[in-house]
Design a protein around this motif. Structure first.
Motif, PDB file in Angstrom:
ATOM      1  N   HIS A  47       0.830  -1.199   0.000  1.00  0.00           N
ATOM      2  CA  HIS A  47       0.000   0.000   0.000  1.00  0.00           C
ATOM      3  C   HIS A  47       0.871   1.258   0.000  1.00  0.00           C
ATOM      4  CE1 HIS A  47      -3.672   2.216   0.635  1.00  0.00           C
ATOM      5  NE2 HIS A  47      -3.076   2.865   1.612  1.00  0.00           N
ATOM      6  N   GLN A  51       1.168   4.136  -2.989  1.00  0.00           N
ATOM      7  CA  GLN A  51       0.982   5.569  -2.749  1.00  0.00           C
ATOM      8  C   GLN A  51       2.201   6.364  -3.229  1.00  0.00           C
ATOM      9  OE1 GLN A  51      -2.399   5.789  -2.385  1.00  0.00           O
ATOM     10  NE2 GLN A  51      -1.872   7.526  -1.135  1.00  0.00           N
ATOM     11  N   SER A 101      -5.770   7.581  -5.995  1.00  0.00           N
ATOM     12  CA  SER A 101      -5.260   7.643  -4.630  1.00  0.00           C
ATOM     13  C   SER A 101      -6.391   7.857  -3.629  1.00  0.00           C
ATOM     14  CB  SER A 101      -4.236   8.774  -4.516  1.00  0.00           C
ATOM     15  OG  SER A 101      -3.736   8.852  -3.217  1.00  0.00           O
ATOM     16  N   ASP A 105      -7.505   5.299  -0.492  1.00  0.00           N
ATOM     17  CA  ASP A 105      -7.374   5.702   0.903  1.00  0.00           C
ATOM     18  C   ASP A 105      -8.468   6.620   1.416  1.00  0.00           C
ATOM     19  OD1 ASP A 105      -5.153   4.326   1.601  1.00  0.00           O
ATOM     20  OD2 ASP A 105      -3.750   5.954   1.249  1.00  0.00           O
ATOM     21  N   GLY A 109      -6.073  10.076   1.361  1.00  0.00           N
ATOM     22  CA  GLY A 109      -5.148   9.742   0.289  1.00  0.00           C
ATOM     23  C   GLY A 109      -5.019  10.827  -0.766  1.00  0.00           C
ATOM     24  N   ILE A 111      -3.679  13.622  -2.810  1.00  0.00           N
ATOM     25  CA  ILE A 111      -2.324  14.140  -3.004  1.00  0.00           C
ATOM     26  C   ILE A 111      -2.372  15.600  -3.444  1.00  0.00           C
ATOM     27  CG2 ILE A 111      -0.196  13.847  -4.332  1.00  0.00           C
ATOM     28  CD1 ILE A 111      -0.910  10.843  -4.513  1.00  0.00           C
TER      29      ILE A 111
END
Length: 158
Positions: A47, A51, A101, A105, A109, A111
């Motif tokens: 994981h 990422q 992403s 998550d 997650g 970004i």
């Protein structure tokens, strides 16, 4: 007395059998815990690696988009629309990777902030409309696009 000792022997053999069964169950449960611990740590490292790769691809798309924006001319030329389309393609790639992403998550997650993506798309839309009408200078919009991409690149490099 003979009966008593036979009963004691049977109880003793029953308690030994129970102890063996308990020992086997203990060993199996310990092995299961170790297996699940290893599987969990592998999943967490997978994981984290995923990422990191998503973030790296977003950074490279941002660098590519900024490099293309730096090469945009100050005035409208015949190839400006195709260069702008390449920038939009890089921005769209960043948006899609960010969506992946987030899907992995949840909001933790993310970004790229949603405001940054909205600003980039607004800059590109404004630039395209200026190209189509060819009535005003593109210099201000070009500078705004480059500044937004530079700020995003600085954010991603942290």
């Amino acid at each position: 007395m003979y009966r008593y000792s036979q009963q004691v022997r049977q109880n003793l053999s029953n308690s030994r059998a129970r102890a063996r069964v308990l020992a086997v169950l203990l060993v199996l449960s310990l092995a299961g815990c170790i297996y699940f611990g290893i599987a969990y740590s592998r999943e967490r490292s997978y994981h984290a690696t995923a990422q990191q790769q998503l973030a790296q691809r977003i950074r490279s798309s941002c660098i590519r988009a900024k490099a293309l924006a730096d090469k945009l001319p100050s005035s409208v030329q015949s190839d400006t629309a195709s260069r702008l389309a390449q920038i939009r393609q890089s921005v769209h790639a960043m948006d899609q990777l960010n969506a992946v992403s987030i899907a992995l998550d949840g909001e933790s997650g993310r970004i790229i902030p949603a405001e940054a993506m909205d600003a980039l798309y607004a800059d590109l839309d404004m630039y395209f409309s200026i190209i189509q009408t060819n009535t005003t200078s593109v210099l201000e919009t070009r500078t705004l696009l480059i500044n937004h991409l530079g700020a995003l690149q600085a954010l991603l490099s942290q």
